[in-house]
Design an enzyme around this catalytic site. Structure first.
Site, PDB file in Angstrom:
ATOM      1  N   SER A 191      49.282  33.798  20.352  1.00  0.00           N
ATOM      2  CA  SER A 191      48.009  32.637  20.454  1.00  0.00           C
ATOM      3  C   SER A 191      49.462  31.476  21.626  1.00  0.00           C
ATOM      4  O   SER A 191      49.993  30.678  20.204  1.00  0.00           O
ATOM      5  CB  SER A 191      47.350  31.605  19.891  1.00  0.00           C
ATOM      6  OG  SER A 191      47.043  30.718  20.651  1.00  0.00           O
ATOM      7  N   LEU A 192      49.439  31.838  22.597  1.00  0.00           N
ATOM      8  CA  LEU A 192      50.464  30.678  23.767  1.00  0.00           C
ATOM      9  C   LEU A 192      50.057  28.990  23.066  1.00  0.00           C
ATOM     10  O   LEU A 192      51.066  28.511  23.084  1.00  0.00           O
ATOM     11  CB  LEU A 192      50.413  30.654  24.977  1.00  0.00           C
ATOM     12  CG  LEU A 192      50.830  29.746  25.724  1.00  0.00           C
ATOM     13  CD1 LEU A 192      52.873  29.661  25.902  1.00  0.00           C
ATOM     14  CD2 LEU A 192      50.397  29.651  27.334  1.00  0.00           C
TER      15      LEU A 192
END
Length: 213
Positions: free
Chosen positions: A15-16
């Site tokens: 997850s960025l």
């Protein structure tokens, strides 16, 4: 006297936005002496049931704006980011299970547990390494102060850890949450690392959680 604040933290190593907020979350927790409860989940499964789309399936307009936001937040958070990581999206499940094994042994408050979480996110989004690769996972765990090889063996052999990751994914869906990172404080959810200031405010002020029927 009020108890110690507890922040439930749903995230994935791929997850960025979990990565972008990772240092700030840990700093916030330290400031408030809050406990972070780490809850790694299957992001692609969450997308599939909540209407979200993997990055490459989004419209070109949304993909372009995402890159703009990445650069803005890179500057604001003063962190390195690779816009198109070579190994994204890798399968983070094995690394998630290593984290769960470490939590099982040492608890959520253990310094190396915090460090492994932060470094694993950094591995994907700044170091451009493969978080699905067992050798990479061991190296990250060792650098974090954990026994990487032993924890990797547990992650591979113990079905309970895979069941636990699946259960956390089912839990986030059952709570009607739909994206990552999701921070939950006293059952009030805060979606996205750009809500950390709101999370800080609710802990600082001591206000009652907002309930929406």
């Amino acid at each position: 006297m009020a108890g110690r604040p507890v922040i439930e933290y749903y995230f994935s190593f791929i997850s960025l936005w979990s990565y972008i907020g990772s240092r700030s979350l840990q700093a916030l927790a330290k400031q408030h002496n809050a406990q972070i409860i780490y809850k790694p989940i299957d992001l692609m499964q969450l997308f599939s049931v909540s209407g979200g789309l993997p990055v490459k399936q989004r419209s070109v307009q949304r993909q372009a704006y995402r890159l703009l936001e990445m650069e803005r937040w890179r500057r604001l958070r003063d962190i390195p980011i690779v816009q198109h990581p070579k190994y994204y999206p890798a399968d983070p499940s094995l690394a998630h299970r290593v984290l769960l094994a470490a939590i099982d042994e040492f608890g959520h408050d253990h310094g190396p547990v915090h460090e492994f979480t932060r470094r694993s996110l950094q591995t994907v989004w700044a170091d451009e390494s493969d978080i699905a690769d067992p050798a990479t996972i061991v190296a990250v765990a060792d650098a974090s102060g954990l026994e990487g090889s032993r924890l990797l063996e547990r992650a591979r052999d113990e079905k309970e850890l895979a069941i636990q990751e699946d259960a956390l994914t089912e839990e986030v869906v059952a709570r009607n949450y739909f994206g990552l990172p999701m921070y939950v404080y006293r059952n009030e959810p805060f979606w996205g690392q750009d809500r950390l200031e709101m999370l800080d405010e609710v802990i600082r002020s001591g206000r009652e959680p907002i309930r929406v029927d």
